[in-house]
Design an enzyme around this catalytic site. Structure first.
Site, PDB file in Angstrom:
ATOM      1  N   ASP A   6      27.037  36.800  74.381  1.00  0.00           N
ATOM      2  CA  ASP A   6      26.571  36.633  75.760  1.00  0.00           C
ATOM      3  C   ASP A   6      26.707  37.945  76.526  1.00  0.00           C
ATOM      4  OD1 ASP A   6      25.575  35.370  77.979  1.00  0.00           O
ATOM      5  OD2 ASP A   6      27.359  34.180  78.393  1.00  0.00           O
ATOM      6  N   ASN A  58      17.177  27.945  75.180  1.00  0.00           N
ATOM      7  CA  ASN A  58      16.627  29.284  75.460  1.00  0.00           C
ATOM      8  C   ASN A  58      15.091  29.318  75.530  1.00  0.00           C
ATOM      9  OD1 ASN A  58      19.188  31.124  73.600  1.00  0.00           O
ATOM     10  ND2 ASN A  58      19.080  30.667  75.779  1.00  0.00           N
TER      11      ASN A  58
HETATM   12  C1  FPP Z   1      22.836  35.964  75.707  1.00  0.00           C
HETATM   13  O1  FPP Z   1      22.741  36.983  76.664  1.00  0.00           O
HETATM   14  C2  FPP Z   1      22.117  36.303  74.523  1.00  0.00           C
HETATM   15  C3  FPP Z   1      21.059  35.610  74.026  1.00  0.00           C
HETATM   16  C4  FPP Z   1      20.508  34.400  74.673  1.00  0.00           C
HETATM   17  C5  FPP Z   1      20.361  36.034  72.824  1.00  0.00           C
HETATM   18  C6  FPP Z   1      21.202  36.707  71.799  1.00  0.00           C
HETATM   19  C7  FPP Z   1      20.297  37.544  71.024  1.00  0.00           C
HETATM   20  C8  FPP Z   1      20.579  38.754  70.486  1.00  0.00           C
HETATM   21  C9  FPP Z   1      21.912  39.380  70.489  1.00  0.00           C
HETATM   22  C10 FPP Z   1      19.512  39.551  69.832  1.00  0.00           C
HETATM   23  C11 FPP Z   1      18.781  38.840  68.739  1.00  0.00           C
HETATM   24  C12 FPP Z   1      19.687  38.363  67.688  1.00  0.00           C
HETATM   25  C13 FPP Z   1      19.548  38.602  66.384  1.00  0.00           C
HETATM   26  C14 FPP Z   1      20.475  37.980  65.406  1.00  0.00           C
HETATM   27  C15 FPP Z   1      18.500  39.490  65.863  1.00  0.00           C
HETATM   28  P1  FPP Z   1      22.085  36.621  78.055  1.00  0.00           P
HETATM   29  O2  FPP Z   1      20.657  37.049  77.992  1.00  0.00           O
HETATM   30  O3  FPP Z   1      22.285  35.182  78.388  1.00  0.00           O
HETATM   31  O4  FPP Z   1      22.924  37.531  79.000  1.00  0.00           O
HETATM   32  P2  FPP Z   1      23.244  37.254  80.543  1.00  0.00           P
HETATM   33  O5  FPP Z   1      24.067  35.996  80.601  1.00  0.00           O
HETATM   34  O6  FPP Z   1      24.023  38.474  80.934  1.00  0.00           O
HETATM   35  O7  FPP Z   1      21.930  37.150  81.266  1.00  0.00           O
END
Ligand code: FPP
Length: 246
Positions: free
Chosen positions: A17, A65
């Site tokens: 996250d 998501n």
């Molecule tokens: C949460 O950060 C992250 C995600 C919803 C996606 C995770 C994806 C990756 C790390 C990249 C793709 C993964 C792979 C395995 C290739 P957020 O966007 O919710 O962050 P925030 O809460 O700060 O907005």
């Protein structure tokens, strides 16, 4: 005295996250945070193996998501495709087997194709395991397991009277995986967000303020060290689980 680092969790699951906030802090688009997040994935997969963690599960895309802005969703799918193409060599070289949990049949065709390619190419490896949770939510997992179980009952393959946690667990996405010992969430949020709700019943939780793109090998080691300090009791008393001292 045994050093605390000797207690290595067999299975670590991570809620990655903070990509969005990492990007926002730098005035960058959210996708740039996800792009940096993919680099962290490579670092953490390698670090986990070096520490001796045999199973690493990463929550890469939840059922919820899909409700993000369409360009963020398609950007994430593009990064997943990129990651799978790029990592095949690294996973093969290090003998890491790729697994997925979640409704992967609903992912874009190109991503499904890459997933099949990498899971097939790494299927014979037994020591190290990378599990990507994709289009995953614990509630849909239970619904899918209940449907499959009901179908097995209707077909006469099993009976409701024979239901135990072990027999029902075979219908979960994680049928071939051990339960997580440690669940880590980055970015300071302290919740589980529909992730491995049943399998994590006895997992230790570590919450770190570090944003996922900044998370490194040292942060993983710190979480493992914290895990090693904890006493896991599984419903027993402290005296019951403590090794006898001479
Ligand atoms: C949460 O950060 C992250 C995600 C919803 C996606 C995770 C994806 C990756 C790390 C990249 C793709 C993964 C792979 C395995 C290739 P957020 O966007 O919710 O962050 P925030 O809460 O700060 O907005």
């Amino acid at each position: 005295m045994t050093p605390v680092t000797a207690k290595i969790p067999q299975h670590v699951a991570i809620i990655m996250d903070g990509n969005g906030r990492w990007a926002k802090q730098r005035g960058l688009p959210r996708l740039e945070g996800h792009r940096r997040g993919v680099e962290t994935v490579r670092t953490v997969v390698d670090a986990a193996r070096e520490i001796g963690i045999r199973y690493l599960t990463l929550y890469a895309f939840s059922v919820e998501n899909w409700q993000r802005p369409p360009d963020e969703v398609s950007g994430l799918m593009g990064l997943l495709d990129f990651f799978l193409r790029r990592e095949l060599d690294n996973l093969t070289k290090n003998r890491v087997r790729l697994h997925t949990i979640g409704r992967t049949q609903e992912l874009p065709e190109n991503v499904q194709r890459e997933l099949r390619r990498v899971t097939d190419a790494t299927a014979s490896f037994t020591e190290w395991h990378l599990v990507l949770a994709l289009n995953y939510s614990a509630r849909t997992e239970i619904v899918d397991a209940a449907r499959a179980y009901a179908a097995a009952v209707a077909a006469g393959h099993t009976s409701p009277d024979a239901t135990t946690w072990d027999t029902f667990g075979r219908y979960l996405y994680t049928a071939d995986l051990p339960d997580p010992d440690l669940i880590i969430r980055t970015s300071g949020e302290q919740r589980i967000s529909n992730f491995l709700l049943l399998q994590g019943a006895y997992a230790e939780m570590v919450f770190t303020p570090v944003l996922w793109p900044d998370f490194g090998a040292g942060d993983l080691q710190a979480a493992v060290t914290e895990f090693a300090r904890r006493e896991r009791r599984f419903g027993l008393t402290s005296e019951q689980v403590k090794p006898a001292t001479s």
